[in-house]
Scaffold this active site. Structure first.
Site, PDB file in Angstrom:
ATOM      1  N   LYS A 125      -2.632 -18.104   0.757  1.00 44.99           N
ATOM      2  CA  LYS A 125      -1.883 -18.866  -0.252  1.00 44.99           C
ATOM      3  C   LYS A 125      -2.219 -20.342  -0.077  1.00 44.99           C
ATOM      4  CE  LYS A 125       1.179 -18.381  -3.581  1.00 44.99           C
ATOM      5  NZ  LYS A 125       1.408 -17.284  -4.533  1.00 44.99           N
ATOM      6  N   ASP A 165      -0.211 -19.858  -9.652  1.00 45.41           N
ATOM      7  CA  ASP A 165       1.163 -19.647  -9.193  1.00 45.41           C
ATOM      8  C   ASP A 165       1.974 -20.713  -9.924  1.00 45.41           C
ATOM      9  OD1 ASP A 165       2.814 -18.117  -6.954  1.00 45.41           O
ATOM     10  OD2 ASP A 165       3.483 -20.179  -6.842  1.00 45.41           O
TER      11      ASP A 165
HETATM   12  P1  NDP Z   1       5.325 -21.074 -13.764  1.00 45.71           P
HETATM   13  O1  NDP Z   1       4.982 -22.417 -13.233  1.00 45.71           O
HETATM   14  O2  NDP Z   1       4.588 -20.545 -14.934  1.00 45.71           O
HETATM   15  O3  NDP Z   1       6.887 -21.010 -14.111  1.00 45.71           O
HETATM   16  C1  NDP Z   1       7.844 -21.280 -13.148  1.00 45.71           C
HETATM   17  C2  NDP Z   1       9.210 -21.244 -13.798  1.00 45.71           C
HETATM   18  O4  NDP Z   1      10.204 -21.336 -12.788  1.00 45.71           O
HETATM   19  C3  NDP Z   1       9.462 -22.415 -14.732  1.00 45.71           C
HETATM   20  O5  NDP Z   1      10.357 -22.045 -15.723  1.00 45.71           O
HETATM   21  C4  NDP Z   1      10.096 -23.443 -13.790  1.00 45.71           C
HETATM   22  O6  NDP Z   1      10.890 -24.407 -14.432  1.00 45.71           O
HETATM   23  C5  NDP Z   1      10.939 -22.560 -12.912  1.00 45.71           C
HETATM   24  N1  NDP Z   1      11.083 -23.188 -11.582  1.00 45.71           N
HETATM   25  C6  NDP Z   1      10.087 -23.550 -10.742  1.00 45.71           C
HETATM   26  N2  NDP Z   1      10.588 -24.128  -9.627  1.00 45.71           N
HETATM   27  C7  NDP Z   1      11.918 -24.116  -9.796  1.00 45.71           C
HETATM   28  C8  NDP Z   1      12.997 -24.563  -8.998  1.00 45.71           C
HETATM   29  N3  NDP Z   1      12.794 -25.154  -7.808  1.00 45.71           N
HETATM   30  N4  NDP Z   1      14.246 -24.369  -9.483  1.00 45.71           N
HETATM   31  C9  NDP Z   1      14.464 -23.786 -10.685  1.00 45.71           C
HETATM   32  N5  NDP Z   1      13.473 -23.350 -11.486  1.00 45.71           N
HETATM   33  C10 NDP Z   1      12.233 -23.511 -11.047  1.00 45.71           C
HETATM   34  O7  NDP Z   1       5.201 -20.080 -12.502  1.00 45.71           O
HETATM   35  P2  NDP Z   1       5.025 -18.497 -12.502  1.00 45.71           P
HETATM   36  O8  NDP Z   1       5.771 -17.894 -13.619  1.00 45.71           O
HETATM   37  O9  NDP Z   1       3.587 -18.201 -12.334  1.00 45.71           O
HETATM   38  O10 NDP Z   1       5.723 -18.121 -11.122  1.00 45.71           O
HETATM   39  C11 NDP Z   1       7.122 -17.823 -11.012  1.00 45.71           C
HETATM   40  C12 NDP Z   1       7.388 -17.083  -9.717  1.00 45.71           C
HETATM   41  O11 NDP Z   1       6.631 -15.856  -9.721  1.00 45.71           O
HETATM   42  C13 NDP Z   1       6.980 -17.809  -8.433  1.00 45.71           C
HETATM   43  O12 NDP Z   1       7.886 -17.483  -7.409  1.00 45.71           O
HETATM   44  C14 NDP Z   1       5.621 -17.208  -8.095  1.00 45.71           C
HETATM   45  O13 NDP Z   1       5.322 -17.293  -6.726  1.00 45.71           O
HETATM   46  C15 NDP Z   1       5.851 -15.769  -8.529  1.00 45.71           C
HETATM   47  N6  NDP Z   1       4.641 -15.015  -8.797  1.00 45.71           N
HETATM   48  C16 NDP Z   1       3.762 -15.416  -9.756  1.00 45.71           C
HETATM   49  C17 NDP Z   1       2.629 -14.685 -10.012  1.00 45.71           C
HETATM   50  C18 NDP Z   1       1.689 -15.018 -11.120  1.00 45.71           C
HETATM   51  O14 NDP Z   1       0.790 -14.211 -11.399  1.00 45.71           O
HETATM   52  N7  NDP Z   1       1.842 -16.134 -11.807  1.00 45.71           N
HETATM   53  C19 NDP Z   1       2.299 -13.494  -9.205  1.00 45.71           C
HETATM   54  C20 NDP Z   1       3.333 -13.102  -8.274  1.00 45.71           C
HETATM   55  C21 NDP Z   1       4.437 -13.873  -8.075  1.00 45.71           C
HETATM   56  P3  NDP Z   1      10.387 -25.927 -14.583  1.00 45.71           P
HETATM   57  O15 NDP Z   1       9.417 -25.908 -15.715  1.00 45.71           O
HETATM   58  O16 NDP Z   1      11.611 -26.707 -14.838  1.00 45.71           O
HETATM   59  O17 NDP Z   1       9.730 -26.294 -13.267  1.00 45.71           O
END
Ligand code: NDP
Length: 443
Positions: A125, A165
């Site tokens: 990671k 991510d």
């Molecule tokens: P994105 O950046 O596309 O979206 C993240 C979302 O979560 C946004 O809505 C963001 O809001 C919100 N968010 C992020 N940090 C915080 C925080 N500290 N508090 C509240 N809301 C928060 O990321 P992904 O959708 O790709 O990833 C989401 C989760 O899924 C993560 O935990 C990631 O590790 C996991 N994941 C992702 C994969 C992938 O293929 N993308 C694969 C496996 C797991 P804002 O815009 O306000 O920051």
């Protein structure tokens, strides 16, 4: 003192100030206890001591020039945790909260998740404390290129294959892959999550969210029900959240919430996902704007998204976003199942509360493994210079998620913890990694 407890304590002492890494190790090592204690060969081969120590980790300077002509300096990380079953594989996160602790917790989880997919990928990671929010296109590109100026030396199709991510989507992967190619002169599948025009796999953008819903489909089937007519609470509004919402709706459910780091929207009539896509993917705006699309929806600044009544909860934002107060709300409102889209969405206490109240629970390393699984399918297509159809990738994804569910469930049953998917997933993932490490000697 039990072997697992001793290794955990030593690893915590050796790595102070890494709370998220401690949390991930504690959850995993505790569930491995019954199996490890029955098999002294693991202690003899020091498997756990080796597992909790990354093969390699590095921190690097990422200088870049902003639109005012000023130099900015961020910090880059990559943890190459374990290559027992394949090249390191795991995403890159750009978020101001990124620290070594967060990257290590994610990398540690990734080892087990990748093993569970049944595909030949090791765990790693990376990331940076860079915040893409509010930056211009040029600034994002300048940052991505500088990040690669250092990282390109340590990665490659047979060595370490990053992906997206939080904060890293198709745009950022494109800039990083372009710079990798320019620096190495190699057109190889060194990244996944690439654009379809240059070697990406159809279905990768959707994979984590769709895979999460396929996992829940299997869980609901065990409970003797399905998505039809269910209310689904989703947190986040990024990649995972959006595609989880789309697939839930396709399966006949009503998605009632979505959120971002400022607040959540509740739309009891069912979220208009096209509106969310426009706000988030096109305008890169805030979820609060949703209420301008739907008059009956409500926006709650800093509210607890889990207080909206639901049957199914899919946390899809970030780690530790569903804690004891959220679990309490879900229990009170009669929620029947929770699957983690985000990594380590819950802490140990909240997980236990859900399990003790008969809420069927799947941990992220099983439930969100669809993303990395389709990344491995992207690697396979790149290596053989072919491109599969969306339907073919989606079919494989659905089968992989069913396999992950079945092996996690069966393993939980085998060790007397029927239905405890946390233990089942950890044990099933561990067995393959440990076997590979034993066969490869003291490496
Ligand atoms: P994105 O950046 O596309 O979206 C993240 C979302 O979560 C946004 O809505 C963001 O809001 C919100 N968010 C992020 N940090 C915080 C925080 N500290 N508090 C509240 N809301 C928060 O990321 P992904 O959708 O790709 O990833 C989401 C989760 O899924 C993560 O935990 C990631 O590790 C996991 N994941 C992702 C994969 C992938 O293929 N993308 C694969 C496996 C797991 P804002 O815009 O306000 O920051």
């Amino acid at each position: 003192m039990l072997y697992t407890d001793r290794v955990l304590q030593e690893a915590i002492d050796k790595n102070p100030n890494e709370p998220e890494f401690h949390q991930a190790m504690t959850e995993i090592l505790h569930t491995l206890q019954p199996f490890i204690d029955d098999n002294p060969k693991y202690e003899k081969a020091r498997i756990l001591e080796r597992l909790v120590e990354p093969e390699r980790q590095f921190i690097f300077r990422v200088p870049w020039v902003d639109d005012n002509g000023d130099i900015q300096v961020n910090r880059g990380y990559r943890v190459q945790f374990n290559s027992a079953i394949g090249p390191y594989k795991g995403g890159i996160r750009f978020h101001p909260s990124v620290s070594l602790s967060i990257i290590k917790f994610l990398g540690f989880e990734q080892i087990f998740k990748n093993s569970l997919t049944g595909l030949p990928i090791g765990g790693g990671k990376g990331g940076s404390d860079f915040d893409p929010k509010g930056k211009s296109e040029r600034e994002v590109m300048a940052f991505c290129q500088s990040f690669m100026d250092e990282f390109y030396r340590y990665m490659g199709a047979d060595q370490d294959v990053p992906a997206g991510d939080i904060g890293v989507g198709g745009r950022e992967v494109g800039y990083m892959f372009g710079q990798f190619k320019r620096l190495t002169g190699l057109y190889t599948g060194a990244f996944t999550g690439k654009g379809i025009a240059y070697g990406g796999s159809l279905g990768r953008t959707e994979a984590t969210g769709y895979g999460l819903v396929y996992m829940m489909e299997n869980m609901l089937s065990t409970l003797g029900t399905n998505f039809s007519g269910k209310r689904v609470a989703i947190s986040g509004s990024g990649n995972v959240a959006i595609y989880a919402a789309i697939k839930s709706a396709q399966f006949g459910a009503k998605v009632v919430t979505m959120s971002d780091s400022n607040g959540y929207v509740h739309d009891p009539e069912g979220i208009d996902i096209e509106a969310v896509k426009e706000i988030k993917e096109v305008r890169r705006g805030r979820i609060s704007e949703y209420i301008t699309y739907r008059s009956n929806a409500k926006y709650y600044e800093n509210g607890l998204v889990w207080s909206a009544p639901c049957d199914i909860a899919l946390p899809c934002a970030t780690q530790n976003e569903l804690l004891e107060d959220g679990a309490q709300e879900l229990i009170k409102n009669g929620c029947i199942a929770v699957a983690e889209g985000s990594n380590m969405s819950t802490n140990l206490a909240a997980t236990k509360m859900l399990q003790n109240n008969n809420i069927f629970f799947s941990p992220g390393k099983a439930a969100n493994a669809g993303g990395v699984a389709v990344s491995a399918l992207e690697m396979a297509q790149n290596s053989s210079r072919v491109a599969w159809s969306f339907e073919e990738v989606d079919y494989k994804l659905r089968n992989i998620m069913a396999d992950i569910y079945n092996s996690s469930y069966a393993t939980s049953e085998q060790y007397g913890m029927k239905g405890n998917l946390v233990a089942g997933a950890n044990l099933a993932g561990f067995k393959k990694i440990a076997e590979a490490m034993l066969l490869q000697g003291a490496v």
